[in-house]
Design a protein around this motif. Structure first.
Motif, short mmCIF file in Angstrom:
data_model
loop_
_atom_site.label_atom_id
_atom_site.label_comp_id
_atom_site.label_asym_id
_atom_site.label_seq_id
_atom_site.Cartn_x
_atom_site.Cartn_y
_atom_site.Cartn_z
N ALA A 320 36.71 41.28 51.98
CA ALA A 320 35.39 41.34 52.61
C ALA A 320 34.32 41.71 51.57
N ASN A 321 33.10 41.26 51.84
CA ASN A 321 31.94 41.58 50.99
C ASN A 321 32.16 41.21 49.53
N PHE A 322 32.72 40.03 49.31
CA PHE A 322 32.92 39.53 47.95
C PHE A 322 31.54 39.17 47.38
N ALA A 331 28.94 38.55 30.37
CA ALA A 331 29.88 39.12 31.34
C ALA A 331 29.43 38.81 32.76
N ILE A 332 30.41 38.80 33.66
CA ILE A 332 30.15 38.63 35.09
C ILE A 332 30.84 39.78 35.82
N LYS A 333 30.08 40.49 36.65
CA LYS A 333 30.65 41.58 37.42
C LYS A 333 30.74 41.19 38.89
N LEU A 334 31.93 41.37 39.46
CA LEU A 334 32.18 41.06 40.87
C LEU A 334 32.64 42.32 41.57
N SER A 335 32.34 42.42 42.86
CA SER A 335 32.79 43.57 43.64
C SER A 335 33.17 43.10 45.04
N TRP A 336 33.93 43.95 45.74
CA TRP A 336 34.34 43.65 47.11
C TRP A 336 34.66 44.96 47.82
N LEU A 337 34.84 44.87 49.12
CA LEU A 337 35.08 46.05 49.94
C LEU A 337 36.52 46.50 49.79
N LYS A 338 36.73 47.81 49.71
CA LYS A 338 38.08 48.36 49.59
C LYS A 338 38.89 48.02 50.83
N SER A 339 40.11 47.59 50.62
CA SER A 339 41.00 47.25 51.73
C SER A 339 41.49 48.51 52.43
N ASN A 340 41.70 48.40 53.74
CA ASN A 340 42.29 49.50 54.50
C ASN A 340 43.78 49.63 54.24
N GLU A 341 44.37 48.59 53.64
CA GLU A 341 45.79 48.60 53.34
C GLU A 341 46.01 49.19 51.95
N PHE A 343 47.73 50.07 48.25
CA PHE A 343 48.35 49.40 47.10
C PHE A 343 48.06 47.90 47.09
N MET A 344 46.80 47.54 47.28
CA MET A 344 46.43 46.13 47.33
C MET A 344 45.98 45.66 45.95
N ASN A 345 46.52 44.53 45.52
CA ASN A 345 46.07 43.88 44.31
C ASN A 345 45.31 42.61 44.68
N TYR A 346 44.71 41.99 43.67
CA TYR A 346 43.85 40.84 43.95
C TYR A 346 44.07 39.76 42.90
N GLU A 347 43.97 38.52 43.36
CA GLU A 347 44.05 37.37 42.46
C GLU A 347 42.71 36.65 42.49
N LEU A 348 42.06 36.62 41.35
CA LEU A 348 40.74 36.01 41.24
C LEU A 348 40.85 34.68 40.50
N ASN A 349 40.31 33.65 41.09
CA ASN A 349 40.27 32.33 40.46
C ASN A 349 38.82 31.90 40.31
N ILE A 362 44.07 41.47 39.30
CA ILE A 362 43.38 42.76 39.31
C ILE A 362 44.20 43.74 40.13
N ASN A 363 44.52 44.88 39.55
CA ASN A 363 45.38 45.86 40.21
C ASN A 363 44.57 46.92 40.94
N ASN A 364 44.71 46.94 42.27
CA ASN A 364 44.23 48.05 43.11
C ASN A 364 42.83 48.52 42.72
N ALA A 365 41.87 47.59 42.71
CA ALA A 365 40.49 47.93 42.34
C ALA A 365 39.54 47.27 43.33
N THR A 366 38.26 47.60 43.23
CA THR A 366 37.26 46.98 44.09
C THR A 366 36.15 46.32 43.27
N GLU A 367 36.39 46.16 41.98
CA GLU A 367 35.43 45.46 41.13
C GLU A 367 36.13 45.00 39.86
#
Length: 621
Positions: A320-322, A331-341, A343-349, A362-367
């Motif tokens: 959410a809120n990508f 550089a490009i900075k991206l952010s998103w809303l912290k998951s309620n779940e 140990f969440m990781n993210y795959e950015l393409n 991206i390991n367990n981060a929100t930006e």
């Protein structure tokens, strides 16, 4: 002594030496027989417990640690849990214990009361030594334990140390399974597990237990293994299970809340099976219990000391809120809303406008900050997926962004019809071009307007664009005279009076702008705008009208065909002009009624005007 006696004596000595260094071979790798010693410093029941005083429901608290081996308390606690699970106690599993004592601050008495247990086994690891020489591993492991009742009485205690020496790795079926299970535990010292198992086995023999059923002897289980420690499983994965114990029996492994699975005896007393994870399995921290059933239906059971199993077959929630915080060439900075779940990781393409695809984990981060270089004004298509610990992926959340020369946070890409007022950082992009302005449209003092190369803006008769904040027009990115941003009338039959009004004390930088057939091309009322590579063609009145206290710098311009002078200055306005060509303007090229002279350098005036400049001018060579 004759030679025969001497030879016999030497042969006997050599035999003894060989026997003392005996090596067994199992599989293909030599394994030195382990040498273990057990030391009981103190052991036994305090004041000899009566049968009715022996606790029936017990728990094992987290163990303290007086050594440098960080894994020792965790491993020994799991081993004790396993060995005590086939005693006559009702044993509360450590996962339930820790839920009641998250920060490990309760005393054993308080913990027993919180759990509803009769007693808690607590203590600490007191000794750990590890020494390697060749193929030998020397492990010394010591522990001090006490059994504390819910009333705070010490019912039993023990101080015990084991010294173990072993070497080599077994390639037998059981040895391979054990190696895989230990590898999943990520132990720095694999021999720690064997020493802890031996120590736990001895302690379990010493602890007083309630009386059980006096029937035939139950089957013996030495160990229950699985290779799923520290692993999250999902559909398509497989888990290997194993039991070592008495031969010729039925072997079952039960996974808490999910089911029971029969094992196959592959060697006498060695039972294994590989099970496939079902897509319906869902659960965290599931206990693994091994069972052996004899011909009389008697069942022995034992909890695996190799940790709990985790299953997750559900997709995580979508990201959410990508948001693009900024996108520059560096550089490009991206952010998103912290998951309620957890140990969440993210795959950015992301995909560039040249079709190149890139993936970042991206390991367990929100930006995240993506390092450049990126091309100016290229458009990137970005997508992100949440990836849980079992590698389940959410659906993609997508966003587009354009790369700018400067850092701007959260740029809003405007639709093609502009109207009203704007207060944020906004962009006119080539993708949404042409833009239509049908009324007086303002970018307020709090705003920043960005215009990309190739953008076209068309004005209706009543249309006007006023800048009160910051503005950056990037019509060209070189020093050549190129003009890729175009302002023009939507209809030549209904021309606008003004195209652009600059009434800002902020930063205004205009580059690569063409003004086709304006009334007044740019009306500058205040501020210090800088204009570079501006082309004005056939202004009905003037290309530039400069009033008030405006202080304008213009260079590399072409101002052609204005009817009431190309540039008109009044009030206390100022102008510095360089590397410009003014042609076909009437009656003058520049008309200056300001208190200040125009500062000019390398300006070319053609012969069309009756006079090049009316008013003050200073020409710098």
């Amino acid at each position: 002594m004759n030679k025969l006696k001497i030879n016999i004596l030497l042969s006997f000595i050599i035999f003894l030496m060989i026997s003392g260094c005996s090596v067994s071979r199992k599989g293909t790798i030599a394994i030195t027989k382990p040498i273990r010693t057990i030391e009981d410093i103190t052991s036994g029941k305090d004041d000899s417990l009566n049968i009715e005083e022996i606790p029936k429901v017990i728990a094992i608290s987290q163990l303290g640690n007086n050594t440098s081996e960080k894994d020792a308390p965790k491993v020994l606690r799991a081993i004790l849990q396993s060995h005590l699970s086939n005693k006559n106690f009702q044993l509360i599993h450590s996962k339930e214990v820790d839920l009641k004592n998250l920060d490990n601050t309760l005393t054993p008495m308080q913990l027993a009361q919180a759990l509803g247990a009769d007693a808690v086994l607590s203590g600490k690891v007191t000794d750990y030594e590890s020494f390697y020489a060749g193929i030998y591993a020397h492990i010394k492991l010591g522990v001090s334990l006490e059994l504390i009742s819910k009333d705070g009485d010490r019912l039993w205690h023990i101080d015990k140390t084991i010294t173990s020496r072993a070497g080599g790795v077994s390639t037998s079926p059981w040895g391979l399974l054990l190696n895989a299970a230990l590898a999943a535990l990520h132990l720095e010292d694999k021999n720690l597990f064997a020493a802890a198992d031996e120590l736990g086995r001895e302690i379990s023999k010493s602890i007083p237990e309630p009386q059980g059923y006096n029937g035939a002897q139950l089957p013996k289980i030495d160990m229950v293994l699985h290779d799923g420690a520290n692993t999250w499983f999902k559909y398509g994965d497989a888990i290997t299970l194993g039991i070592k114990g008495d031969p010729g029996l039925r072997a079952i492994v039960e996974i808490e809340n999910l089911g029971s699975f029969d094992l196959v005896e592959i060697e006498p007393g060695i039972y294994t099976s590989k099970i496939n994870v079902d897509k319906r399995w869902q659960g965290i921290d599931q206990v693994v219990t091994g069972k052996l059933v004899d011909s009389k239906g008697q069942i022995a059971h034992k909890i695996s000391p190799l940790g709990l199993l985790k299953f997750d077959n559900e997709k995580p929630s979508n990201v959410a809120n990508f948001t693009v915080e900024f996108a520059t060439t560096n550089a490009i900075k991206l952010s998103w809303l912290k998951s309620n779940e957890n140990f969440m990781n993210y795959e950015l393409n992301y995909k560039t406008d040249t079709g190149e695809n890139k993936t970042t984990l991206i390991n367990n981060a929100t930006e995240v900050i993506l390092k450049g270089p990126f091309k100016e004004f290229e458009q990137l298509n970005l997508s992100i997926q949440a990836v849980d610990m079992a590698k389940n992926k959410s659906f993609q959340s997508q966003i587009q962004t354009n790369v700018y020369p400067l850092k701007f946070r959260k740029v809003i890409e405007l639709d093609s019809h502009l109207t009203g007022s704007y207060a944020d950082i906004s962009a006119l992009t080539k993708n949404n071009s042409p833009y239509i302005i049908s009324e007086h449209t303002r970018f307020l003092a709090s705003s920043t307007l960005l215009i990309e190369p190739g953008v076209k803006v068309k004005f209706k008769k009543t249309g006007k664009l006023e800048i009160n904040g910051n503005a950056y027009f990037w019509g060209n990115s070189s020093k050549n005279k190129t003009y890729t941003i175009e302002f023009s009338n939507e209809s030549d039959k209904s021309p606008a009076k003004n195209y652009l009004v600059l009434n800002s004390k902020g930063t205004v930088e205009i580059s690569g702008l063409t003004l086709f057939n304006p009334g007044i091309g740019i009306d500058i009322k205040t501020g210090t705008p800088q204009l570079d590579n501006v082309l004005s063609n056939n202004a009905k009145y003037s290309a530039l009208n400069i009033t008030g206290n405006a202080n304008v710098v213009i260079k590399n311009c072409e101002l052609i065909g204005s009817s009431t002078s190309a540039i008109v200055l009044s009030g206390r306005s100022r102008l510095q002009i360089s590397n410009c060509e003014l042609s076909k303007n009437k009656p003058f090229h520049i008309q200056n009624s300001s208190n200040y002279p125009v500062i000019a350098k390398d300006v070319i005036f053609d012969k069309s005007a009756s006079r090049d400049v009316l008013g003050k001018i200073e020409v710098n060579k």
